[in-house]
Design a protein around this motif. Structure first.
Motif, mmCIF file in Angstrom:
data_model
loop_
_atom_site.group_PDB
_atom_site.id
_atom_site.type_symbol
_atom_site.label_atom_id
_atom_site.label_comp_id
_atom_site.label_asym_id
_atom_site.label_seq_id
_atom_site.Cartn_x
_atom_site.Cartn_y
_atom_site.Cartn_z
ATOM 1 N N GLN A 163 0.797 -1.167 0.053
ATOM 2 C CA GLN A 163 -0.019 -0.147 -0.018
ATOM 3 C C GLN A 163 0.821 1.309 0.123
ATOM 4 N N GLN A 164 1.925 1.226 0.805
ATOM 5 C CA GLN A 164 2.725 2.441 0.995
ATOM 6 C C GLN A 164 3.498 2.532 -0.626
ATOM 7 N N LEU A 165 4.130 1.425 -0.973
ATOM 8 C CA LEU A 165 4.777 1.539 -2.232
ATOM 9 C C LEU A 165 3.817 2.169 -3.529
ATOM 10 N N ALA A 166 2.434 1.582 -3.233
ATOM 11 C CA ALA A 166 1.382 2.220 -4.336
ATOM 12 C C ALA A 166 0.956 3.634 -4.157
ATOM 13 N N ILE A 167 1.327 4.169 -2.853
ATOM 14 C CA ILE A 167 0.869 5.518 -2.796
ATOM 15 C C ILE A 167 1.925 6.479 -3.560
ATOM 16 N N ILE A 168 3.390 5.947 -3.087
ATOM 17 C CA ILE A 168 4.311 6.566 -3.676
ATOM 18 C C ILE A 168 4.516 6.391 -5.042
ATOM 19 N N GLY A 169 4.125 5.422 -5.584
ATOM 20 C CA GLY A 169 4.269 4.999 -6.943
ATOM 21 C C GLY A 169 3.125 5.772 -7.697
ATOM 22 N N LEU A 317 10.269 7.252 -4.228
ATOM 23 C CA LEU A 317 9.997 5.863 -4.331
ATOM 24 C C LEU A 317 11.314 5.034 -3.941
ATOM 25 N N GLY A 318 12.491 5.497 -4.267
ATOM 26 C CA GLY A 318 13.654 4.583 -4.189
ATOM 27 C C GLY A 318 13.953 4.236 -2.545
ATOM 28 N N PHE A 319 13.853 5.458 -2.060
ATOM 29 C CA PHE A 319 14.362 5.593 -0.493
ATOM 30 C C PHE A 319 13.296 5.091 0.192
ATOM 31 N N THR A 320 12.076 5.096 -0.194
ATOM 32 C CA THR A 320 10.923 4.406 0.669
ATOM 33 C C THR A 320 11.283 2.982 0.667
ATOM 34 N N VAL A 321 11.657 2.171 -0.326
ATOM 35 C CA VAL A 321 11.875 0.831 -0.451
ATOM 36 C C VAL A 321 13.088 0.502 0.144
ATOM 37 N N LEU A 325 13.224 -1.900 3.910
ATOM 38 C CA LEU A 325 13.985 -3.130 3.843
ATOM 39 C C LEU A 325 15.015 -3.101 5.113
ATOM 40 N N THR A 326 15.315 -1.948 5.734
ATOM 41 C CA THR A 326 16.039 -1.626 6.791
ATOM 42 C C THR A 326 15.478 -1.352 8.211
ATOM 43 N N VAL A 327 14.082 -0.966 8.215
ATOM 44 C CA VAL A 327 13.493 -0.580 9.467
ATOM 45 C C VAL A 327 13.441 -1.767 10.447
ATOM 46 N N ILE A 371 14.207 14.829 0.178
ATOM 47 C CA ILE A 371 13.348 14.118 0.043
ATOM 48 C C ILE A 371 13.696 12.388 0.433
ATOM 49 N N ALA A 372 15.181 12.357 -0.016
ATOM 50 C CA ALA A 372 15.703 11.149 0.482
ATOM 51 C C ALA A 372 15.623 10.841 1.997
ATOM 52 N N GLY A 373 15.875 11.932 2.734
ATOM 53 C CA GLY A 373 15.922 11.796 4.150
ATOM 54 C C GLY A 373 14.756 11.439 4.690
ATOM 55 N N PHE A 374 13.539 12.105 3.893
ATOM 56 C CA PHE A 374 12.114 11.892 4.704
ATOM 57 C C PHE A 374 11.614 10.461 4.078
ATOM 58 N N ALA A 375 11.948 10.144 2.873
ATOM 59 C CA ALA A 375 11.553 8.956 2.550
ATOM 60 C C ALA A 375 12.112 7.717 3.193
ATOM 61 N N LEU A 376 13.176 7.913 3.709
ATOM 62 C CA LEU A 376 14.178 6.809 4.576
ATOM 63 C C LEU A 376 13.520 6.855 5.949
ATOM 64 N N SER A 377 12.996 7.735 6.354
ATOM 65 C CA SER A 377 12.536 7.803 7.898
ATOM 66 C C SER A 377 11.075 8.264 7.938
ATOM 67 N N TRP A 378 10.780 9.503 7.916
ATOM 68 C CA TRP A 378 9.531 9.948 8.567
ATOM 69 C C TRP A 378 8.125 9.495 7.667
#
Length: 475
Positions: A163-169, A317-321, A325-327, A371-378
């Motif tokens: 679902q989260q990937l679909a939103i960013i996608g 999208l890339g940093f959300t993935v 994978l790391t959380v 954007i990378a910082g946000f997608a990786l975390s918040w």
């Protein structure tokens, strides 16, 4: 009826993909406005002859108007999902997405012939955007609910993350669509015609979502809740969920003990609310909604600005993935603090570049790093934390409150950006850098909040979280 529908569904994968189209439309509907910000000002705002502050306030409200609908949709989602069922509620969301797409593209219908744009059509434009926002609010809660209820337990966590990937996608797709439409004509054409096609393009995924929903089954959990256990068993079997005792587990899951909202102390609720508020106050949706406007203020043409916005969506999208994978390996707090620090530095840099009027590649890179910082975390990790920190007896109430606070904060930030960025006094003092410095400051406060107040939830059960919060409220 349930058997026929389930047979058409083919597999759990098809049903999950169908539900995630609700997430894709969530991202699509919220981000499509990014390509039409200038057209809104030219067609709706400037003909009114308002003073600068009033005009900026109205423009900001218009860009953010769909968020009013998201609050309404989120508030109605639980009731509709219970009364109508998950599938029919999603069908309603699909209809709202379609109506919003058509009405936002041609809001002046009723005021004159299509194409005769005038400022009086602004009210209807906002109404249609709010309708789409209601669809977003419904999909944002019911799509992941449906996925969780049809997924096997061993695949549930993985499938819900779709679902989260679909939103960013969905955001990335609409950035591509907006850019492709803008390339069909010059800047004047985009202001008169192209922006309409951007909104109208949402009809395609909305119709696809609507049609596919008729080929998936209703949630077996809802069927049990409504007393149709035979239908629930049929759906479970046709989805391949034949484990003995599963029906009894569903029955037991419906008996959830409820406790008052503050049973685990005010600190728990405060942490949930602040997670949601800071997620928006760091300014993410300013970037997602206004990216082409910001890039044009850096000197880019409409075509180039929309292409750069595609880069924003791709990094998101890339940093959300990467975060997904790391959380579970790195933990929640390290990701959240690291992301907040990255966002603070990026926004501080961007504000400074605006202040000294040195815009170019450096400003673009600062935006992409942010954007990378946000997608990786918040971005994704806040949703993980909200699902984990609230014990089951208060989860429903606390989650509803946190999500509502999130949408309200989103509206306030999205509306206020145009006011802050266009205020003559602030422009004279900071040359458009003030808003970015403000979001950078919020990122610093967010990092301090996580460091001081947020417990690490990695590896803890919900029962352990309940004990933790009770322990923290003892003298």
């Amino acid at each position: 009826m349930h058997q026929k529908v389930a047979e058409k569904s083919g597999s759990i994968t098809f049903a999950v993909l169908t539900a995630t189209l609700g997430g894709l439309l969530f991202g699509y509907d919220t981000a499509v406005i990014s390509g039409a910000v200038e057209a809104i000002e030219v067609n709706f705002i400037e003909p009114r002859g308002l003073p600068p502050n009033a005009g900026d306030s109205l423009a900001g409200f218009t860009v953010a108007s769909a968020l009013i609908g998201t609050v309404i949709g989120a508030a109605l989602a639980g009731m509709l999902a219970t009364r109508l069922g998950r599938r029919r509620s999603l069908i309603l969301a699909a209809i709202l997405f379609f109506l919003s797409a058509v009405g936002s593209a041609w809001p002046e219908i009723g005021f004159g012939a299509p194409g005769s744009m005038g400022p009086d059509a602004l009210t209807l434009f906002n109404v249609y955007r709010i309708l789409g926002g209601i669809g977003v609010g419904l999909a944002s809660m019911i799509s992941p609910m449906y996925i969780a209820e049809i997924a096997p337990s061993e695949r549930r966590g993985h499938l819900v993350t779709w679902q989260q990937l679909a939103i960013i996608g969905g955001m990335l797709v609409v950035y591509f669509v907006n850019w492709g439409i803008a390339r069909q004509g010059d800047e004047q054409w985009v202001l008169t015609t192209g922006w309409r096609l951007m909104f109208a393009s949402e009809c395609i995924p909305a119709v696809l979502f609507f049609g596919m929903l008729f080929f998936i089954p209703e949630s077996p959990r809802w069927l049990v809740q409504k007393g149709d256990e035979e239908g629930a068993v049929t759906v479970l079997h046709l989805l391949g969920l034949r484990r003995p005792g599963l029906l009894e587990e569903i029955r037991q899951s419906l008996v959830v003990p409820r406790r008052p909202l503050f049973s685990y102390g005010a600190a728990l609720i405060a942490v949930g609310l602040l997670l949601s508020i800071f997620q928006q106050f760091v300014g993410i949706n300013v970037v997602l909604y206004y990216a082409p406007f910001i890039f044009k203020s850096m000197g880019a043409s409409t075509d180039t600005a929309l292409l750069q916005t595609v880069a924003v969506g791709a990094v998101n999208l890339g940093f959300t993935v990467i975060a997904m994978l790391t959380v579970d390996r790195w933990g929640r707090k390290p990701l959240m603090i690291t992301g907040a620090v990255v966002m603070a530095l990026s926004m501080g840099t961007l504000g400074t570049l605006f202040y000294v009027d040195s815009l170019g590649l450096g400003a673009l890179l600062a935006m992409l790093v942010y954007i990378a910082g946000f997608a990786l975390s918040w971005g994704p990790v806040v949703w993980v934390l909200l699902a984990e920190i609230f014990p089951n007896p208060v989860k429903g109430q606390a989650m509803a409150l946190a999500v509502t606070a999130q949408w309200i904060s989103n509206f306030l930030v999205s509306w206020s950006f145009k006011v802050l960025d266009g205020d003559p006094t602030l422009v004279a003092m900071f040359n458009h850098g003030f808003a970015y410095w403000l979001y950078g400051t919020m990122s610093v406060l967010a990092a301090i909040f996580v460091w001081k107040m947020l417990p690490e939830t990695k590896g803890r059960t919900l029962e352990e979280m309940g004990v933790l919060w009770k322990a923290e409220e003892r003298p």
